[in-house]
Write an enzyme that holds these catalytic residues in place. Sequence first.
Site, PDB file in Angstrom:
ATOM      1  N   ASP A  10       0.882  -1.161   0.000  1.00 49.00           N
ATOM      2  CA  ASP A  10       0.000   0.000   0.000  1.00 49.00           C
ATOM      3  C   ASP A  10       0.923   1.215   0.000  1.00 49.00           C
ATOM      4  OD1 ASP A  10      -2.311   1.602   0.270  1.00 49.00           O
ATOM      5  OD2 ASP A  10      -2.068   1.648   2.440  1.00 49.00           O
ATOM      6  N   LEU A  11       0.393   2.374  -0.343  1.00 44.93           N
ATOM      7  CA  LEU A  11       1.223   3.579  -0.417  1.00 44.93           C
ATOM      8  C   LEU A  11       1.139   4.411   0.860  1.00 44.93           C
ATOM      9  CD1 LEU A  11       3.054   5.415  -2.132  1.00 44.93           C
ATOM     10  CD2 LEU A  11       0.970   6.478  -3.036  1.00 44.93           C
ATOM     11  N   ASP A  12      -0.026   4.991   1.105  1.00 43.71           N
ATOM     12  CA  ASP A  12      -0.199   5.886   2.249  1.00 43.71           C
ATOM     13  C   ASP A  12      -0.083   5.117   3.561  1.00 43.71           C
ATOM     14  OD1 ASP A  12      -0.599   7.957   0.514  1.00 43.71           O
ATOM     15  OD2 ASP A  12      -2.780   7.871   0.603  1.00 43.71           O
ATOM     16  N   THR A  18       1.003  10.462   3.470  1.00 41.21           N
ATOM     17  CA  THR A  18       0.252  11.564   2.864  1.00 41.21           C
ATOM     18  C   THR A  18      -1.089  11.756   3.562  1.00 41.21           C
ATOM     19  OG1 THR A  18      -0.736  10.133   1.183  1.00 41.21           O
ATOM     20  CG2 THR A  18       1.328  11.222   0.605  1.00 41.21           C
ATOM     21  N   LYS A  46      -9.230   5.883   5.615  1.00 43.40           N
ATOM     22  CA  LYS A  46      -8.001   5.231   5.157  1.00 43.40           C
ATOM     23  C   LYS A  46      -8.328   4.051   4.242  1.00 43.40           C
ATOM     24  CE  LYS A  46      -4.464   6.255   8.609  1.00 43.40           C
ATOM     25  NZ  LYS A  46      -3.524   5.671   9.598  1.00 43.40           N
ATOM     26  N   SER A 115      -2.703   0.460  -4.350  1.00 41.96           N
ATOM     27  CA  SER A 115      -3.185   1.639  -3.624  1.00 41.96           C
ATOM     28  C   SER A 115      -4.484   2.164  -4.212  1.00 41.96           C
ATOM     29  CB  SER A 115      -2.118   2.742  -3.689  1.00 41.96           C
ATOM     30  OG  SER A 115      -2.617   3.971  -3.218  1.00 41.96           O
ATOM     31  N   ALA A 116      -5.340   2.690  -3.347  1.00 41.32           N
ATOM     32  CA  ALA A 116      -6.589   3.308  -3.807  1.00 41.32           C
ATOM     33  C   ALA A 116      -6.339   4.683  -4.414  1.00 41.32           C
ATOM     34  CB  ALA A 116      -7.564   3.435  -2.634  1.00 41.32           C
ATOM     35  N   LYS A 146     -11.013  -1.267  -1.084  1.00 39.55           N
ATOM     36  CA  LYS A 146     -10.748  -2.187   0.017  1.00 39.55           C
ATOM     37  C   LYS A 146     -11.880  -2.045   1.034  1.00 39.55           C
ATOM     38  CE  LYS A 146      -5.884  -1.054  -0.708  1.00 39.55           C
ATOM     39  NZ  LYS A 146      -4.727  -0.310  -0.183  1.00 39.55           N
ATOM     40  N   GLU A 170       0.245  -3.424   4.605  1.00 38.69           N
ATOM     41  CA  GLU A 170      -0.892  -2.521   4.756  1.00 38.69           C
ATOM     42  C   GLU A 170      -0.913  -1.865   6.126  1.00 38.69           C
ATOM     43  OE1 GLU A 170      -3.538  -1.032   3.849  1.00 38.69           O
ATOM     44  OE2 GLU A 170      -3.903  -1.652   1.794  1.00 38.69           O
ATOM     45  N   ASP A 171      -1.474  -0.652   6.183  1.00 39.59           N
ATOM     46  CA  ASP A 171      -1.592   0.043   7.467  1.00 39.59           C
ATOM     47  C   ASP A 171      -3.031   0.173   7.928  1.00 39.59           C
ATOM     48  OD1 ASP A 171      -2.313   2.011   5.522  1.00 39.59           O
ATOM     49  OD2 ASP A 171      -1.952   3.574   7.014  1.00 39.59           O
TER      50      ASP A 171
END
Length: 219
Positions: A10-12, A18, A46, A115-116, A146, A170-171
């Site tokens: 995942d990115l964020d 961000t 999120k 990522s979304a 997600k 993932e966070d």
Amino acid sequence: MATIKGFIFDLDGVIVDTAKFHFKAWHRLAQDLGIDFSEEENEQLKGVSRRESLQKILDWGQIKLSESEFEKRMAQKNDWYLDFVREMGQEEALPGAKEFLRESAQLDIAIGLGSASKNARLILDLLEITPLFQTIIDGTVVSQSKPDPEVFLKGAEALQMEPESLVVFEDSLAGIEAARRGGFRTVGIGSKAILKDAEIVVSGLDQISPVEVINQLNF
């Protein structure tokens, strides 16, 4: 049990934070609509698409918008968000993230992004790490948010690997659930109390190495 061959990130909240920019942009939009919006409510957004995030905010404020106004507000939020993002530099990657990615690449582990965000490529470019990814699956190519596993399943397809041979980092609860639904192995980035369904939980990528992830999940 399948051998681990690749990682999907995942990115964020995993590679870069961000979330603060999303919060500032959503908060500005909510205020503009006369809706109270807190950091606690921001946590509920999120891993959720822009459309669904705006709908949640409108529901909290008990406000309805026409489709044209809805589209306008989504674009407005994204413009504000990008204004904040463009001020970031490559040093804003989360601690250990770049090192983890580079070490993974040196080990010939396949690397993908799931990522979304529709701005994922821009952010990876700003961080100067785009070439480390063999595939980038983002909000421009998926239709389901997600906890639907679509984003990760598309990543597995692009990498030509089975989900059970891929680890998702993932966070968010929604992200871990999506990975589990898709049959992926899981590493949670954040709190063990919140991400208890992940197989491994660490506070950040600086707290574990690619080799340690593989060894723990192959044990």
